[in-house]
Design an enzyme around this catalytic site. Structure first.
Site, short mmCIF file in Angstrom:
data_model
loop_
_atom_site.label_atom_id
_atom_site.label_comp_id
_atom_site.label_asym_id
_atom_site.label_seq_id
_atom_site.Cartn_x
_atom_site.Cartn_y
_atom_site.Cartn_z
N TRP A 289 29.17 42.54 37.61
CA TRP A 289 28.44 41.45 38.26
C TRP A 289 27.04 41.26 37.71
CZ3 TRP A 289 23.95 43.21 40.22
CH2 TRP A 289 23.87 44.55 40.59
N ASN A 290 26.46 42.28 37.08
CA ASN A 290 25.03 42.18 36.77
C ASN A 290 24.71 41.37 35.52
OD1 ASN A 290 26.26 44.24 35.31
ND2 ASN A 290 24.44 45.55 35.29
N LYS B 23 39.22 39.73 34.42
CA LYS B 23 38.98 39.94 35.86
C LYS B 23 37.46 39.98 36.06
CE LYS B 23 38.94 41.43 40.14
NZ LYS B 23 37.45 41.44 40.26
N PRO B 24 36.87 38.87 36.55
CA PRO B 24 35.42 38.88 36.81
C PRO B 24 35.09 39.66 38.06
CG PRO B 24 36.35 36.79 37.50
CD PRO B 24 37.48 37.57 36.88
N ALA B 25 33.84 40.09 38.17
CA ALA B 25 33.39 40.78 39.37
C ALA B 25 33.49 39.86 40.58
CB ALA B 25 31.96 41.27 39.19
N GLY C 54 31.49 49.07 34.07
CA GLY C 54 31.26 49.32 35.48
C GLY C 54 30.96 50.78 35.73
N GLU D 50 32.50 51.14 29.16
CA GLU D 50 31.03 51.18 29.23
C GLU D 50 30.70 51.47 30.67
OE1 GLU D 50 27.49 50.12 30.28
OE2 GLU D 50 28.01 48.11 29.55
N LEU D 51 30.31 52.75 30.92
CA LEU D 51 30.22 53.23 32.29
C LEU D 51 28.77 53.45 32.71
CD1 LEU D 51 33.26 55.68 32.06
CD2 LEU D 51 33.24 53.27 32.72
N ARG E 104 14.16 44.55 34.33
CA ARG E 104 15.08 43.45 34.05
C ARG E 104 16.17 43.45 35.12
NH1 ARG E 104 18.92 42.64 29.05
NH2 ARG E 104 18.68 44.88 28.93
N CYS F 98 22.73 48.77 33.48
CA CYS F 98 23.18 50.10 33.07
C CYS F 98 22.21 50.74 32.09
CB CYS F 98 24.58 50.02 32.46
SG CYS F 98 24.69 48.86 31.08
N GLU G 198 21.88 57.29 39.30
CA GLU G 198 21.50 55.97 38.83
C GLU G 198 20.99 55.15 40.01
OE1 GLU G 198 23.33 52.78 35.66
OE2 GLU G 198 24.72 53.73 37.05
N SER H 118 19.40 46.40 23.32
CA SER H 118 20.63 45.62 23.18
C SER H 118 20.50 44.55 22.11
CB SER H 118 20.99 44.96 24.52
OG SER H 118 21.16 45.92 25.52
#
Length: 489
Positions: free
Chosen positions: A160-161, A184-186, A242, A264-265, A292, A298, A395, A455
């Protein structure tokens, strides 16, 4: 406050399930609400996909794969380039959607759209550069060919972010490689994904390509969609961004069919500041790395590890910088910090801060929810935090900067590596030799030296340890969607 999504844009936001080029209601007819986290007001009702919708989507992706995998690389390249051009042309419209459903300030949303577009442009260029191999075997008995071919239909689960960046980072290399996809979107942010998927669908249709190459199944239950897809042998690839907890569960499910997986966790990024650092530059980098999307990334700096000689100077300057941040609705002018995504996030952040204070930490600024509609927490700096406080070891996913002091470089590295996660790390130092030592000794998939953002669409993104498997972005990103086939002749 201006309207989060102008009516002219809202009219073009699909709210259904996308299967084989058609937007339609969910098989069950059910919907779920999507709300603005800055006001809690419902923006749209979106189709609530179920097992049958998931199967229909995979049926479409499988049928489309038979044709799409044979399309010329230049055709796939031109498709993605056209999608890039459309994303850039509609930057402001898409940014409004990102801000409305996710809460981040418009400036950040615009930056995310352009960042996402760069993934699409990069993979439009990579589509025609998928090299194989042709050589005579060393023994001289035959020739060796290595061919590259798409792995097959892919299941892409986005968070979602960063709703547009993550669909771009997954769908673009998949389509460039010749794969088809079910997305599958959030549940919290499906609107952006649907809008972008419609752009891709329209380009596929306009070029006479199979529209089933892109399918989308929004759902309030990820398990309901994931179960039938991961158990189907036609699915050959899973990409997930996620939490580590969910990632582990998906890996177990993916094991039965031995799926190719990219994970990507979670992260717990250390931000190291050494005594020789440019403190003002470090503070600027810290704000960028921490704030941000209100800290909901993440790669957000989670643990500020500062040399004891400069710990007070850094903490004081970081506090002053946080005091300049403006909290509010992301669509309002001048706002630099939006809401958290939901009430549970506010409560989690408050719990971590409370425990740190009980353990001896000092609140230098913030430390409480903001008294206004929506899910807001004040930008917070904590000084004198214990290294074993939960606000350090877990986190945060919120606008909280805990500062922990260290004595020497060895202790700094030990603290940085004292985590099961290893996505990214940041370090500020003027010593080039130390910078190289840190890059080699810190357990992280990415390291930023004297910069608060790492990134880049052209570079590999991913972590080590429990932060994931595989890489997205750069040349490595498309490899996740390709098989190598050896031919001896």
């Amino acid at each position: 406050m201006v309207s989060p999504i102008p009516p002219a844009v809202a009219a073009h936001v699909p709210t259904g399930v996308l299967v084989d080029g058609q937007w339609r209601p969910a098989h069950s007819g059910r919907t779920f609400p999507v709300a603005d986290p800055a006001t809690t007001e419902v923006l749209f009702e979106v189709a609530d996909g179920d097992e049958q919708d998931a199967r229909d989507a995979l049926d479409a992706a499988d049928r489309a794969f038979a044709e799409y995998r044979t399309t010329a690389p230049r055709v796939r390249s031109d498709l993605l380039r056209a999608v890039f051009d459309t994303l850039v042309a509609h930057t402001d419209d898409i940014a409004r959607i990102v801000t409305a459903e996710g809460g981040k300030p418009l400036a950040e949303s615009r930056a995310e759209v352009l960042y996402a577009a760069e993934y699409v442009r990069w993979y439009s260029e990579q589509a025609v550069r998928l090299d194989g191999l042709a050589r005579r075997a060393p023994a001289g008995t035959h020739h060796q060919l290595v061919l590259r071919r798409p792995v097959g239909p892919a299941y892409l689960i986005t968070p979602w972010n960063f709703p547009i960046a993550m669909i771009a980072r997954k769908v673009a290399p998949a389509l460039a490689a010749g794969c088809t996809a079910v997305v599958k979107p959030a549940q919290l942010t499906p609107l952006t994904t649907n809008y972008v998927a419609e752009i891709i669908r329209a380009e596929l249709e306009a070029r006479g390509l199979p529209t089933g190459a892109i399918n989308v199944v929004p759902s309030s239950s990820a398990r309901t969609v994931s179960g039938p897809l991961l158990s189907d042998p036609r699915l050959r690839k899973l990409s997930f961004t996620g939490s580590t907890e969910v990632g582990r569960a998906l890996l177990k499910q993916a094991a039965d069919n031995v799926l190719r997986t990219s994970m990507e966790l979670g992260g717990n990024a250390p931000f190291l500041v050494f005594a020789d650092a440019d403190i003002d530059a470090a503070v600027t980098g810290a704000v960028a790395a921490k704030m941000r999307n209100a800290g909901q990334t993440c790669v957000a700096a989670n643990r500020f590890l500062v040399a004891e000689q400069v710990a007070e100077e850094f903490t004081a300057k970081l506090t002053a910088a946080f005091a300049q941040l403006v909290v509010g609705h992301g669509a309002d002018a001048g706002v630099t910090v939006g809401p958290l995504i939901e009430q549970a996030a506010v409560e989690h952040v408050g719990e971590l801060v409370g425990e740190a204070v009980d353990g001896g930490a000092t609140v230098r600024i913030g430390g409480d929810p903001v008294d206004r509609p929506g899910y807001f927490y004040a930008p917070t700096v904590l000084g004198g935090v214990a290294p074993d406080a939960r606000v350090v070891t877990e986190e945060i996913f919120g606008p909280v900067a805990p500062v922990v002091s260290f004595g020497d470089e060895a202790q700094a590295v030990a603290l940085a590596n004292a985590s099961p996660f290893g996505l990214v790390a940041y370090a500020y130092t003027r010593d080039v030799s130390r910078a190289l030592r840190l890059a080699e000794s810190i357990d992280a998939g990415m390291v930023g030296i004297n910069r608060g953002m790492v990134s880049d669409a052209t570079a590999p993104f991913g972590g080590v340890k429990q932060s994931g498997l595989g890489r997205e972005g750069g040349e490595a990103g498309i490899e996740e969607y390709l098989e190598s086939v050896y031919v001896a002749l």
